[in-house]
Write an enzyme that holds these catalytic residues in place. Sequence first.
Site, mmCIF file in Angstrom:
data_model
loop_
_atom_site.group_PDB
_atom_site.id
_atom_site.type_symbol
_atom_site.label_atom_id
_atom_site.label_comp_id
_atom_site.label_asym_id
_atom_site.label_seq_id
_atom_site.Cartn_x
_atom_site.Cartn_y
_atom_site.Cartn_z
ATOM 1 N N TYR A 92 1.324 -1.137 -0.071
ATOM 2 C CA TYR A 92 -0.212 -0.181 0.031
ATOM 3 C C TYR A 92 1.094 1.196 0.002
ATOM 4 O O TYR A 92 2.182 0.975 0.910
ATOM 5 C CB TYR A 92 -0.950 0.098 0.997
ATOM 6 N N VAL A 205 -18.162 1.059 0.618
ATOM 7 C CA VAL A 205 -17.903 1.714 -0.857
ATOM 8 C C VAL A 205 -19.034 2.274 -0.974
ATOM 9 O O VAL A 205 -19.375 3.255 -1.123
ATOM 10 C CB VAL A 205 -16.596 2.153 -1.640
HETATM 11 N N1 LIG Z 1 -8.859 4.515 -3.127
HETATM 12 C C1 LIG Z 1 -10.162 4.419 -1.992
HETATM 13 O O1 LIG Z 1 -9.707 5.992 -2.137
HETATM 14 C C2 LIG Z 1 -10.305 4.007 -1.216
HETATM 15 C C3 LIG Z 1 -11.485 4.307 -0.180
HETATM 16 C C4 LIG Z 1 -12.015 3.068 0.125
HETATM 17 C C5 LIG Z 1 -12.086 1.594 -0.220
HETATM 18 N N2 LIG Z 1 -11.227 1.782 -1.099
HETATM 19 C C6 LIG Z 1 -11.124 0.252 -1.396
HETATM 20 O O2 LIG Z 1 -12.868 0.002 -1.871
HETATM 21 C C7 LIG Z 1 -12.941 -1.094 -1.599
HETATM 22 C C8 LIG Z 1 -13.833 -1.619 -0.952
HETATM 23 O O3 LIG Z 1 -13.348 -1.497 0.274
HETATM 24 P P1 LIG Z 1 -14.466 -1.433 1.026
HETATM 25 O O4 LIG Z 1 -13.725 -1.370 2.584
HETATM 26 O O5 LIG Z 1 -15.635 -0.827 0.871
HETATM 27 O O6 LIG Z 1 -14.696 -2.974 1.388
HETATM 28 P P2 LIG Z 1 -15.315 -4.070 2.079
HETATM 29 O O7 LIG Z 1 -16.987 -3.055 2.638
HETATM 30 O O8 LIG Z 1 -14.002 -4.993 3.233
HETATM 31 O O9 LIG Z 1 -16.227 -5.196 1.381
HETATM 32 C C9 LIG Z 1 -15.139 -5.833 0.141
HETATM 33 C C10 LIG Z 1 -15.626 -6.315 -0.723
HETATM 34 O O10 LIG Z 1 -14.526 -6.275 -2.015
HETATM 35 C C11 LIG Z 1 -15.355 -7.809 -2.396
HETATM 36 N N3 LIG Z 1 -14.805 -8.587 -2.828
HETATM 37 C C12 LIG Z 1 -13.466 -9.338 -2.126
HETATM 38 N N4 LIG Z 1 -12.424 -10.156 -2.442
HETATM 39 C C13 LIG Z 1 -12.771 -9.597 -3.964
HETATM 40 C C14 LIG Z 1 -12.714 -10.106 -5.590
HETATM 41 N N5 LIG Z 1 -11.542 -11.330 -5.189
HETATM 42 N N6 LIG Z 1 -13.396 -9.958 -6.480
HETATM 43 C C15 LIG Z 1 -13.993 -8.845 -6.473
HETATM 44 N N7 LIG Z 1 -14.261 -8.227 -4.944
HETATM 45 C C16 LIG Z 1 -14.649 -9.220 -4.655
HETATM 46 C C17 LIG Z 1 -16.475 -8.139 -1.956
HETATM 47 O O11 LIG Z 1 -17.638 -8.609 -2.822
HETATM 48 P P3 LIG Z 1 -17.501 -10.308 -1.770
HETATM 49 O O12 LIG Z 1 -19.329 -9.541 -0.993
HETATM 50 O O13 LIG Z 1 -18.819 -10.876 -3.090
HETATM 51 O O14 LIG Z 1 -16.602 -10.990 -1.634
HETATM 52 C C18 LIG Z 1 -16.496 -7.143 -1.171
HETATM 53 O O15 LIG Z 1 -17.875 -6.522 -2.133
HETATM 54 C C19 LIG Z 1 -11.411 -2.402 -1.643
HETATM 55 O O16 LIG Z 1 -10.643 -2.274 -2.680
HETATM 56 C C20 LIG Z 1 -10.254 -0.829 -0.930
HETATM 57 O O17 LIG Z 1 -9.144 -0.337 -0.746
HETATM 58 C C21 LIG Z 1 -10.638 2.429 -2.076
#
Ligand SMILES: NC(=O)c1ccc[n+]([C@@H]2O[C@H](COP(=O)([O-])OP(=O)(O)OC[C@H]3O[C@@H](n4cnc5c(N)ncnc54)[C@H](OP(=O)(O)O)[C@@H]3O)[C@@H](O)[C@H]2O)c1
Length: 396
Positions: A92, A205
């Site tokens: 990261y 998100v």
């Molecule tokens: N760029 C930014 O500023 C920012 C900010 C916040 C979050 N993020 C990113 O956004 C994403 C979601 O974060 P979050 O905290 O909202 O997640 P979260 O609530 O922990 O949920 C995880 C999500 O990822 C999916 N997932 C897990 N493994 C997967 C795979 N192999 N292929 C496809 N989908 C998969 C899950 O779907 P299932 O239920 O189908 O497993 C679920 O929808 C992460 O990548 C995180 O790093 C980025």
Amino acid sequence: MAPSRALFTTTTTALRQLRPPNTRLNPIQSRFISAYGYEQAKCLTFPKYGEPKDVLSLHSHSISPPHGDLVTIRFLASPINPADINQIQGVYPTKPTFTTSLSTSDPIAVGGNEGVAEVISTGSKVKDVQKGDWVILKKQGFGTWRTHAQTTMENLVVIKNKEGLRPEQVGTVSVNPCTAYRMLKDFVDLAPREWFIQNGANSGVGRAAIQLGKLWGYKSINIVRKRESGMEELKQDLQSLGADMVVTDEEVEKKDFRDRVKEATNGGREPIRLGLNCVGGSLVNAMAKHLAPDSHMVTYGAMSKQPVQLPTGLLIFKNISFDGFWVSRWSEQKPEEKEACVQEVLDLTREGKFKDTPMQPLTWNWDTKQDELVQAAQGTLEGFRSGKGIFVFGET
Ligand SMILES: NC(=O)c1ccc[n+]([C@@H]2O[C@H](COP(=O)([O-])OP(=O)(O)OC[C@H]3O[C@@H](n4cnc5c(N)ncnc54)[C@H](OP(=O)(O)O)[C@@H]3O)[C@@H](O)[C@H]2O)c1
């Protein structure tokens, strides 16, 4: 290395030697605190990058009473986000601070980047905050998987109105809801009844985007991964948040999806002008095909670890823009906007207009075992989870 001013600690061993004559049992917290006001703290730390199960361990230390502009805080709730795991793995961009200021001979870093804490004592020069106030972190990299910490106000944001809010709600406001908020507002000027399409729609998100979009009059196509069981319940869950259409990744790749989109969008008269992607791979191309000319596809995550291949026809003939968003960069560039965004989402939460994401809380008490804490972190990147992991601090 000299101990840092912001986190001056005394060794636990030294304090333990003082304990019998100088400590008392706090009847509420059921643990020893020093009569001199030393706080005993525990934190989940790592000495090097690796898988959480291989590198995380529970470390104890003590924190001296705050002086000058120092503030001592006790954590209330700290989520376990996918980025926290990526950070421990060393992949990261925001690096943690490896330090010996927690009374170790070799440097260690504390895991976690988001959370809410309560102010428990302040130095004599501290004016902007008082005992009992709730604070969140201004930036990533602080280390929030810990019972207590000592810092200065330049690292903290005070929650102005915490009434009616639970720690889990405040502790998860600054990353996911702010990310959804900015991506909906900053790339395309969506008008009411216009659409966005997103994958990972059941993520923190994704759920925030559905709800904020609904409040602002936008319509949404929401893609989730196909699962063996619980699909109907998940669809209903997202629809109850305001999702107009919920489909699986498999359905999006099918031929009839174009007709379904056309029907839903009133024959295309309500254009899809924004895409949100946290998954990657071929799904992104399948989504981008449905965007109107001059739309934006914003990538903010890569859960599948598959690269996004840009479809050249969409770039040339439809002028689709492929953008990225990172909430950490935005927070550093626009701290006032970040505070406003946090307050707005918390107001909506208090009014019952914004629901927090499903969570799997783990209560972290003084006696909680290292294995339980490490296990909670390790499970974060496993798919198909029923909720986001979060440490909720009990008797610490
Ligand atoms: N760029 C930014 O500023 C920012 C900010 C916040 C979050 N993020 C990113 O956004 C994403 C979601 O974060 P979050 O905290 O909202 O997640 P979260 O609530 O922990 O949920 C995880 C999500 O990822 C999916 N997932 C897990 N493994 C997967 C795979 N192999 N292929 C496809 N989908 C998969 C899950 O779907 P299932 O239920 O189908 O497993 C679920 O929808 C992460 O990548 C995180 O790093 C980025």
